[in-house]
Design a protein around this motif. Sequence first.
Motif, PDB file in Angstrom:
ATOM      1  N   VAL A 189      18.819 -49.367 -69.553  1.00 23.93           N
ATOM      2  CA  VAL A 189      19.029 -50.354 -68.495  1.00 23.93           C
ATOM      3  C   VAL A 189      18.994 -51.701 -68.954  1.00 23.93           C
ATOM      4  O   VAL A 189      19.742 -52.553 -69.106  1.00 23.93           O
ATOM      5  N   GLN A 193      15.924 -55.044 -60.417  1.00 22.67           N
ATOM      6  CA  GLN A 193      15.848 -54.298 -61.588  1.00 22.67           C
ATOM      7  C   GLN A 193      15.255 -53.251 -61.378  1.00 22.67           C
ATOM      8  O   GLN A 193      15.641 -52.129 -62.114  1.00 22.67           O
ATOM      9  N   TRP A 206      15.206 -51.352 -58.937  1.00 21.69           N
ATOM     10  CA  TRP A 206      16.210 -50.545 -58.010  1.00 21.69           C
ATOM     11  C   TRP A 206      17.174 -49.951 -58.824  1.00 21.69           C
ATOM     12  O   TRP A 206      17.606 -48.763 -58.897  1.00 21.69           O
ATOM     13  N   HIS A 207      17.782 -50.867 -59.882  1.00 24.11           N
ATOM     14  CA  HIS A 207      18.687 -50.402 -60.690  1.00 24.11           C
ATOM     15  C   HIS A 207      18.185 -49.474 -61.633  1.00 24.11           C
ATOM     16  O   HIS A 207      18.733 -48.283 -62.035  1.00 24.11           O
ATOM     17  N   LEU A 262      15.923 -47.143 -61.116  1.00 23.16           N
ATOM     18  CA  LEU A 262      15.605 -45.982 -60.413  1.00 23.16           C
ATOM     19  C   LEU A 262      17.014 -45.317 -60.106  1.00 23.16           C
ATOM     20  O   LEU A 262      17.069 -44.099 -60.261  1.00 23.16           O
ATOM     21  N   ALA A 263      17.999 -46.078 -59.594  1.00 24.39           N
ATOM     22  CA  ALA A 263      19.184 -45.458 -59.301  1.00 24.39           C
ATOM     23  C   ALA A 263      19.684 -44.832 -60.829  1.00 24.39           C
ATOM     24  O   ALA A 263      20.295 -43.775 -60.968  1.00 24.39           O
ATOM     25  N   ALA A 264      19.511 -45.562 -61.837  1.00 21.04           N
ATOM     26  CA  ALA A 264      19.828 -44.905 -63.163  1.00 21.04           C
ATOM     27  C   ALA A 264      19.123 -43.617 -63.566  1.00 21.04           C
ATOM     28  O   ALA A 264      19.693 -42.737 -64.066  1.00 21.04           O
ATOM     29  N   LYS A 265      17.797 -43.606 -63.177  1.00 21.23           N
ATOM     30  CA  LYS A 265      17.001 -42.349 -63.380  1.00 21.23           C
ATOM     31  C   LYS A 265      17.670 -41.200 -62.597  1.00 21.23           C
ATOM     32  O   LYS A 265      17.811 -40.104 -62.999  1.00 21.23           O
ATOM     33  N   MET A 266      18.028 -41.507 -61.289  1.00 19.91           N
ATOM     34  CA  MET A 266      18.423 -40.333 -60.451  1.00 19.91           C
ATOM     35  C   MET A 266      19.864 -40.026 -60.910  1.00 19.91           C
ATOM     36  O   MET A 266      20.089 -38.776 -61.153  1.00 19.91           O
ATOM     37  N   ALA A 267      20.720 -40.810 -61.476  1.00 25.47           N
ATOM     38  CA  ALA A 267      22.071 -40.624 -61.925  1.00 25.47           C
ATOM     39  C   ALA A 267      21.901 -39.744 -63.333  1.00 25.47           C
ATOM     40  O   ALA A 267      22.587 -38.707 -63.456  1.00 25.47           O
TER      41      ALA A 267
END
Length: 929
Positions: free
Chosen positions: A774, A839, A841-842, A844-849
């Motif tokens: 990220v 950053q 939350w970005h 965290l979203a990248a991890k879930m994706a």
Amino acid sequence: MNRLGRKDNETLIEMSLATDGEDSNGPLCETISNTESELPSNSEGLSSTETSLLIPDHQVTGRRYNLFLKRRLRINKRHQSKDSVFFRDGVRRIDFVLSYLDDPNKEEEKKAERRREFEKNLQKAGLELETEDKKESEDGKTYFVKIHAPWEVLITYAEVLNIKAPIKENDIPPTVENPLDCMLGPFRLPEKVMHPEPDYFTAPFSKSRQELYLIDNENTFFSPSRRNRIVYYILTRCPYGTEEGKKKFGIKRLLSNGTYTAAYPLHDCQYWKKANDPNCDNERYTLYMEWARFLRFYKEQPLDLIRKYYGEKIGIYFAWLGFYTEMLFFAAVVGLICFLYGLFTMDENMSSTEICAPAIGGEIIMCPLCDEKCEYWKLNTTCESSKYSHLFDNVATLFFAIFMGIWVTLFLEFWKRRQARLKYEWDLVDFEEEQQQLQLRPEYEAKCTRKKKNPVTQEMEPYLPLTSQAVRFCISGTTVLFWISLIIASMIAVIVYRLAVYAAFASIMENTQTLQPISGLLTPQLATSVTASCLNFVIIMILNFLYEKIAVWITDMEIPRTHLEYENRLTMKMFLFQFVNYYSSCFYVAFFKGKFVGYPGTYTYMFSRWRNEECDPAGCLIELTTQLTIVMAGKQIWGNIQEAIVPWIWNWWGRRKARCNPENLYSRWEQDHDLQSFGALGLFYEYLEMVIQFGFITLFVASFPLAPLLALMNNILEIRVDSWKLTTQFRRPVAAKAHSIGVWQEILNGMAILSVVTNAFIVAFTSDMIPRLVYYYAYFTNEDSPMSGYINNSLSVFQVSDFLEGKRPENNPENFLTCRYRDYRYPPGHEKKYLHTMQFWHILAAKMAFIIIMEHIVFIVKFFVAWMIPDVPAEVKARIKREKFLTQKILHEYELNKLKQKLCECKTSENMEKEVIATEGKVELSQAM
């Protein structure tokens, strides 16, 4: 067809005290007293001169000398060595041995009555017995009852057990040889060892159609492993009386109540040398020389010989273990390449470079690791640990996690194909588990007094009422949940230890000058992780030892109906317990440690007392690697010690007194009696050990690419240790049939699916890969070096004055105003002070994706590979169909010829002609199919 001639008045049970004056082989030696003349006779031995050469007289003194002299005289009058697998007549083979002690006590009369009744019923079943008196035994206390199954008994129970017998030599041409076979020459064993028997077409044995089978010699038609399987079947179902209004039967119950001390089939010879008997196959010796020695570790396994000697159940285990080890080689090579990539790129890692740089890591002041007692510290003190973390936390980690997800699918699918080939080669194609389902456990029949009609067999059989089953299952389930809760409690205790000791380690390492030289390598986090892992391993071993006893007890209490049901229930209980026991600490480090820490001034506490652990600034992956290595390696080392050294010590202790006796005084049945018992659950523990190891190399392999390499080295040793102990340290197990690895296959499939999820979460949440990616794509500040500044970006700022009273460090000699901590939060002075930044939350979203994408990709590839690879090779399918066709043809032609003979004897029979026409139609239909 030749049959063994037997006298009508031959005694089925030859008692050792019946002889007086003359024995079965000739007159007694005049120098032996009447008491000695009562001992059982023997045949074929050494002369007194030859015997005396084995032990010099000056080495034997006192009472032992007198015993030795008497036994030497007895050998002088006989003609058979006691190191033999035959009765005294030298013709009838010993198929099984029972032993019991002469130990006078209150229970002895009751035990003697049970033995008399049991042996009398064995006689009624057709078995022949021969007893060796206690005076013939090494300790002077043990009686040995030798059992022989005559031909009529063997053919009767061969039909009952649906044993397949050869009807014609296989004329199907062998498969085309692999052109690479010439390169595999050094790894091959001699053809005679690999294929000890010709390949035959087989059919279930039928007593009424004996002429159909290739019976050259009745004594050797059934192999020793099949003979002991038949005898054991009779032993487990033979009654011995009625006690407390219940019918009692089975050798298992007699062993458990001490009536007999052991029941076992004999090894065919000593493992280190061949037998003198020319009729002995010396298969044990061959297995030891070609398979059980460690120096043969690079050779293939003689699976056909293993199956012939030990039975299909043990053969399929070693086939699976060998195949698993072969497949580990590919995973180990890829894992080693990934590790070497991390090693060679260690100096290029920007994160560790910045941590180690005096201008960056040396200037960053980190917040204290514990409340009050700990001091502020500089980031560059973790320089060495951050470098080592890169060995396992790099781009290759992602590749290896995906590779292992595909590898485990290939392993399971190719094993199905290998298993299908073995089923064909070992005549297990038509073997169904339903055969075992229809065979009730003797314990079930003994404990269940009520009866009802079986819908399959239409016979009355015992059953357990539904209410009794429900009560037993509730007790069993409650017990299992209690022990799992005990594991969780012990894991929480280890976590508390981590939290309590972590603060102490942090304080000691900061304030002790003698530890300064190693402070860069041994950080408080690593010291805590290593000691906690060792403590956790000790607790795991203790809980395992205790739970094994409990699991067997509660499974016995449930009274499973069949042996298969018993094994499946015990397997699920033991695996569930060991899964939680071995993996709970790894799950904690991987998915919980460092995830719920809070931030300075508002830390989270366990039980409102101990501050939750933080990860190293370089991430928690290195700690997961440490935990995994210690538990996995420790288990393998301890397992090998238990499997090899402990049985050897027990056997050495048991055989120590036999060293002063000549070999032919130390009988074959006594030699085997002094060995360890393999037990009904011996193979179960071998599978359990390997399946737990399989979990280590699949569930957490993203954190430790060298895990498959460690498993490979262990398994190379494991195969030879298992074969060595089975061949040299254990009594010969009773042969048993199995066409697969059973419920373990489903457990492996479940772990394979779970491994994809766990590795995806490890890469996403435990490693630093996603935060780095990220930053690389969205938050970099230097286009020439996108990763520069990552460490500073990943550390948030905390104002020292915001520490709560009682939490602020006692010492701040340099009057630091701010300190850094590992998180993504707004700095002091910001309107969203100490709240998570965008950053965070970005990321965290990248991890879930990432988890969703990786799981879908791996699962799609897994299911596609599984669909592409058929479970049964096409060549094996064709050979099975061909063999079925030829077997049916042979059977139909046999029936036709038999009917034609009958027709010739009674030519006027119209019904017989119709039967012949019908049989000819069967043959034509078979050919058409």
